[in-house]
Design a protein around this motif. Structure first.
Motif, PDB file in Angstrom:
ATOM      1  N   HIS A  24       0.863  -1.190   0.000  1.00  0.00           N
ATOM      2  CA  HIS A  24       0.000   0.000   0.000  1.00  0.00           C
ATOM      3  C   HIS A  24       0.894   1.233   0.000  1.00  0.00           C
ATOM      4  CE1 HIS A  24      -2.791   3.093   1.497  1.00  0.00           C
ATOM      5  NE2 HIS A  24      -3.677   2.405   0.789  1.00  0.00           N
ATOM      6  N   SER A  41      -5.976   1.071  -2.050  1.00  0.00           N
ATOM      7  CA  SER A  41      -6.674  -0.198  -1.789  1.00  0.00           C
ATOM      8  C   SER A  41      -7.336  -0.753  -3.046  1.00  0.00           C
ATOM      9  CB  SER A  41      -7.759   0.001  -0.735  1.00  0.00           C
ATOM     10  OG  SER A  41      -7.270   0.689   0.347  1.00  0.00           O
ATOM     11  N   THR A 215      -5.678   7.929  -1.814  1.00  0.00           N
ATOM     12  CA  THR A 215      -4.225   8.049  -1.779  1.00  0.00           C
ATOM     13  C   THR A 215      -3.672   8.266  -3.194  1.00  0.00           C
ATOM     14  OG1 THR A 215      -4.412   6.386  -0.050  1.00  0.00           O
ATOM     15  CG2 THR A 215      -2.226   6.836  -0.872  1.00  0.00           C
TER      16      THR A 215
END
Ligand code: 13P
Ligand code: SF4
Length: 305
Positions: A24, A41, A215
């Protein structure tokens, strides 16, 4: 062993055993450097669903390793550090959701991917922060029960005002701890900076941002942006990675509180031990959990792909 020697050994062993290392983007730089794939994710789960490797090693938190296992039940999937969990994923259980479903029987239950495999078994579809608006927007049913993150759910509800979205009081303790006062202080210090935040932040922080996204979304917006300065409202590693990738821009963390201790547990020695079979945890889920949880993940990939 130096860091470089350990990285070289990790690369050798993973190639020899055909193990795909997934990391990640909140992982530390030295782990990102040895990974086959780094992403948010959603990107991790899509990559895992297509990869042809013999086995997977996940550097991140438990729900991510479970998602990979759900998508590749026949392959060994190891979580590099067995203690790395996500507190949000553990906040709700199947009994609570069953009780809420009994109250709202005509609602579609949408689960943020930050949930246990067990919880996914009683939900209808998963979403990630990068796919939530698109997927909820595509659902035929306008009545949505969104779990567990009320901040992400609130943000989705604001993008899709025609949907009736019910929220439960869960969320990320790291992102939810950041407040508007801290954001205002950073803005005062860096008045020309663009503010990029994750939708797990509270609604007032989200409303004050120039961009809200996952993200990966934040990283893309910052690398492509024409601004020279950015205030980053997500885990501290993202500002660090961006500073490394874009040395001519400046990145400021919205708050020093944005450190996820679980995401920081995994180390290079953990990765090497897990590859050698002396560390980490092999993810084991029973057949019913795998089948039931997979419905949710498959629905997410079908609607978001
Ligand atoms: P992403 O969906 O952006 O990868 O976020 C995962 C997460 O745990 C955020 O805190
Ligand atoms: Fe979980 Fe929050 Fe850490 Fe993400 S940052 S893994 S949601 S605790």
């Amino acid at each position: 062993m130096t860091i470089a020697q350990m990285q070289a050994e990790i690369l050798r062993v993973k190639k020899e055993r055909d193990i795909c290392i997934l990391a990640h983007s909140y992982q530390a730089r030295e782990i990102v450097e040895i990974a086959d794939f780094v992403g948010d994710s959603y990107a991790l789960s899509v990559y895992a669903s297509r990869a042809t490797n013999a086995a997977f090693l996940l550097c991140g938190v438990r729900f991510m390793a479970e998602t990979v296992k759900i998508l590749s039940p026949e392959k060994p999937v190891t979580l590099a550090n067995a203690a790395a969990g996500c507190p949000m994923a553990e906040q709700m259980d199947t009994a609570l959701i069953a009780a809420v479903k009994a109250q709202y029987p005509d609602y579609t239950v949408v689960a943020y991917i930050n949930t246990t495999a067990q919880l996914k078994t009683v939900c209808d579809v998963c979403v990630t922060s990068s796919s939530a608006v698109e997927i909820v927007g595509k659902l035929e049913n306008d009545k949505i029960l969104f779990i567990p993150d009320c901040n992400l759910g609130d943000w989705v509800a604001k993008q899709l005002p025609h949907k009736q979205i019910k929220l439960l009081q869960g969320g990320c303790p790291i992102h939810a701890a950041v407040n508007l006062r801290e954001l205002d202080a950073q803005k005062a210090l860096h008045p020309n900076a663009a503010v990029l935040v994750h939708p797990e932040c509270t609604p007032d922080v989200v409303a004050a941002a120039d961009y809200v996204g996952s993200t990966s979304g934040i990283m893309q917006r910052a690398t492509a942006g024409t601004e020279r300065e950015y205030i980053i409202g997500t885990e501290l590693s993202i500002a660090e990675h961006l500073q490394y990738m874009c040395p001519n821009k400046r990145f400021w963390a919205l708050s020093k509180k944005l450190l996820c201790p679980n995401m920081k547990l995994t180390t290079l020695p953990d990765v090497l031990a897990a590859l050698n079979g002396t560390g980490g945890e092999a993810i084991a889920l029973d057949a019913d959990t795998l089948t039931q949880a997979r419905r949710c993940i498959d629905a997410m990939i079908a609607l978001g792909g």
